[in-house]
Write an enzyme that holds these catalytic residues in place. Structure first.
Site, short mmCIF file in Angstrom:
data_model
loop_
_atom_site.label_atom_id
_atom_site.label_comp_id
_atom_site.label_asym_id
_atom_site.label_seq_id
_atom_site.Cartn_x
_atom_site.Cartn_y
_atom_site.Cartn_z
CD GLU A 75 0.93 -11.96 0.73
OE1 GLU A 75 -0.13 -11.30 0.78
OE2 GLU A 75 1.60 -12.22 1.74
CG ASP A 76 -3.12 -8.36 -0.10
OD1 ASP A 76 -2.06 -8.91 0.25
OD2 ASP A 76 -3.90 -7.84 0.71
CG ASP A 133 3.94 -2.66 3.99
OD1 ASP A 133 4.52 -1.77 3.37
OD2 ASP A 133 3.43 -2.47 5.11
CG PHE A 154 -2.86 2.52 4.23
CD1 PHE A 154 -2.33 1.43 4.90
CD2 PHE A 154 -4.23 2.58 4.00
CE1 PHE A 154 -3.15 0.41 5.34
CE2 PHE A 154 -5.05 1.55 4.45
CZ PHE A 154 -4.52 0.47 5.11
NE ARG A 208 -10.54 -7.64 4.24
CZ ARG A 208 -9.23 -7.67 4.48
NH1 ARG A 208 -8.39 -7.61 3.48
NH2 ARG A 208 -8.76 -7.75 5.71
P1 IMP Z 1 3.92 -7.19 5.36
O1 IMP Z 1 4.02 -8.40 6.24
O2 IMP Z 1 4.41 -5.95 6.02
O3 IMP Z 1 4.52 -7.39 3.99
O4 IMP Z 1 2.39 -6.87 5.19
C1 IMP Z 1 1.55 -7.70 4.53
C2 IMP Z 1 0.11 -7.43 4.88
O5 IMP Z 1 -0.13 -6.14 5.47
C3 IMP Z 1 -0.66 -7.44 3.59
O6 IMP Z 1 -1.03 -8.75 3.22
C4 IMP Z 1 -1.82 -6.56 3.92
O7 IMP Z 1 -2.84 -7.29 4.54
C5 IMP Z 1 -1.28 -5.54 4.91
N1 IMP Z 1 -0.90 -4.29 4.22
C6 IMP Z 1 0.33 -3.82 3.97
N2 IMP Z 1 0.30 -2.63 3.34
C7 IMP Z 1 -1.02 -2.34 3.18
C8 IMP Z 1 -1.71 -1.22 2.57
O8 IMP Z 1 -1.15 -0.25 2.03
N3 IMP Z 1 -3.08 -1.28 2.62
C9 IMP Z 1 -3.77 -2.33 3.17
N4 IMP Z 1 -3.16 -3.37 3.75
C10 IMP Z 1 -1.79 -3.38 3.75
#
Ligand code: IMP
Length: 178
Positions: free
Chosen positions: A102-103, A106, A156, A169
């Site tokens: 994963e990148d 969150d 963010f 990106r």
């Molecule tokens: P989660 O499901 O809330 O953990 O979010 C996961 C996805 O939200 C990541 O794979 C990202 O694509 C996007 N995301 C969450 N935080 C950020 C951020 O700070 N910048 C850009 N994309 C984010």
């Protein structure tokens, strides 16, 4: 470039590419030790993981398979809220050692959803390798989150695969919103 603008929003430098690459190299070394003699399958979560996945896999020396999946979120009309769908998850994960790449983690909701789908195929093991992790945003603990590049504050960020409304990106460094 210490400051940039994307969609009229200002960002400042947070993690330089050299710092990211150094950490990625160490994560690769750790994976080589932990998976010695095994043949794991790395599954990158698109779009955000494409650069991290490429750099990480260059450091991995054990035999491995590589795949990608994409998770789309839809705002459902039902009271359950968000509906998600996965595209391209390999269908032969039974008995394999799976590493989800994963990148960023969150809230962890995307990851929980992917883990459910992967677990349903009865893999031998499953671990998650994420470049970034926002512990303060995580909604419930994820025991599979074994490899984390950087724990970051609940802010963010953009660049190195991560986007702000579709842009950013391709930036080689990671920036944070100011
Ligand atoms: P989660 O499901 O809330 O953990 O979010 C996961 C996805 O939200 C990541 O794979 C990202 O694509 C996007 N995301 C969450 N935080 C950020 C951020 O700070 N910048 C850009 N994309 C984010």
């Amino acid at each position: 470039m210490n400051k940039i603008n994307i969609h009229q929003k200002e960002f400042e430098i947070f993690l330089e590419n050299e710092t990211i690459c150094k950490r990625t190299r160490l994560m690769g070394i750790q994976l080589n030790v932990d998976y010695e003699g095994q043949c794991p399958i790395f599954i990158g979560v698109l779009n955000g993981s494409f650069l991290f996945m490429a750099d990480l896999l260059k450091e991995v020396e054990v035999d491995c398979e590589v795949g990608f999946i994409r998770v789309a979120s839809y705002q459902g009309t039902a009271s359950s809220g968000e509906i998600k769908e996965t595209f391209g998850l390999p269908e032969n994960l039974g008995g394999k050692d799976v590493i989800i790449v994963e990148d960023i983690v969150d809230t962890g909701l995307t990851l929980q959803y992917i883990l459910e789908k992967v677990n349903a195929q009865n893999p031998a093991s499953i671990n998650v390798c994420s470049l970034l992790f926002k512990p303060a945003a995580l909604l419930s603990p994820i025991k599979e989150l074994t490899y984390v590049g950087f724990e970051i504050p609940n802010e963010f960020v953009v660049g190195y695969g991560l986007d702000y409304d579709g842009l950013g990106r391709n930036l080689k460094d990671i920036y944070r919103a100011i």
